[in-house]
Design an enzyme around this catalytic site. Sequence first.
Site, PDB file in Angstrom:
ATOM      1  N   GLU A  29     -47.773 -72.045  -8.233  1.00  0.00           N
ATOM      2  CA  GLU A  29     -47.485 -73.395  -8.725  1.00  0.00           C
ATOM      3  C   GLU A  29     -48.623 -73.771  -9.664  1.00  0.00           C
ATOM      4  OE1 GLU A  29     -47.934 -77.848  -7.233  1.00  0.00           O
ATOM      5  OE2 GLU A  29     -46.634 -76.692  -5.894  1.00  0.00           O
ATOM      6  N   CYS A  53     -49.101 -83.106  -6.977  1.00  0.00           N
ATOM      7  CA  CYS A  53     -48.475 -82.022  -7.743  1.00  0.00           C
ATOM      8  C   CYS A  53     -47.138 -82.421  -8.341  1.00  0.00           C
ATOM      9  CB  CYS A  53     -48.295 -80.785  -6.861  1.00  0.00           C
ATOM     10  SG  CYS A  53     -49.839 -80.025  -6.356  1.00  0.00           S
TER      11      CYS A  53
END
Length: 238
Positions: free
Chosen positions: A32, A66
């Site tokens: 990620e 995030c």
Amino acid sequence: PLVDKIIFTGSPQIGKKVMEGASKSLKPVILELGGKDAMIIQETCQVKDVVPWILRGCFQNCGQNCVGVERVLVYESILEKLTEALVPRVKNLRQGIPLSECCGSGKVADVDCGSMVMGAQVDHVQKLVDDAVSKGAKVLVGGVKPKSENGKGQFYPPTILSGVTPEMDIFNTEVFGPVLTLVKVPNDSDEECLKLVNQSSFGLGGSVYCGKAHQGRALKLGRQIQSGMLCVNDFGSN
């Protein structure tokens, strides 16, 4: 040899090194490597209903999330009304130290936003804001690192930037800080909105907000967004 799988969250530069190292033993990797999530506010929305979602998406954990909202794309006919609703709410956000051991009172402080995790991140956010302003964006709230007595500190104020365009670094670079960027979708056009959303090289998550009777239209738009996750009239639920 004792590790079966690697899951890494970080920058694209380090992600490449992780993948390179894992490739030598064919180790499976999940990476990620940043997000630039868009929250789309269509003209069929009720302003009072979407304001809390925008505040949560942009300022939860002081923007250090995030799947935090990095771009708020607002359809042109509702932009002015939404902006007028957002400005006083963001001005009234309380920033400070939430931990009781730091407050001296023995009680947890009643605050909405804390500090940045790293001092360097404050300078990163300020640089992006300054670049946007130099290219025509307007600071409606915040936008300036507060001065501290000793010249230190990791606080950056909740900020609203209006008039953000793709030519600005803040449109394309992950902020990871408490900045609400308002991007106008001209002519309430789904096609123009899609072009703006998909200009980003990051595709982690996204959301589309609309009136209840228009969820089919929102879902049709959302299915064309290049992101791994998508919500309609919700945020971060998947």
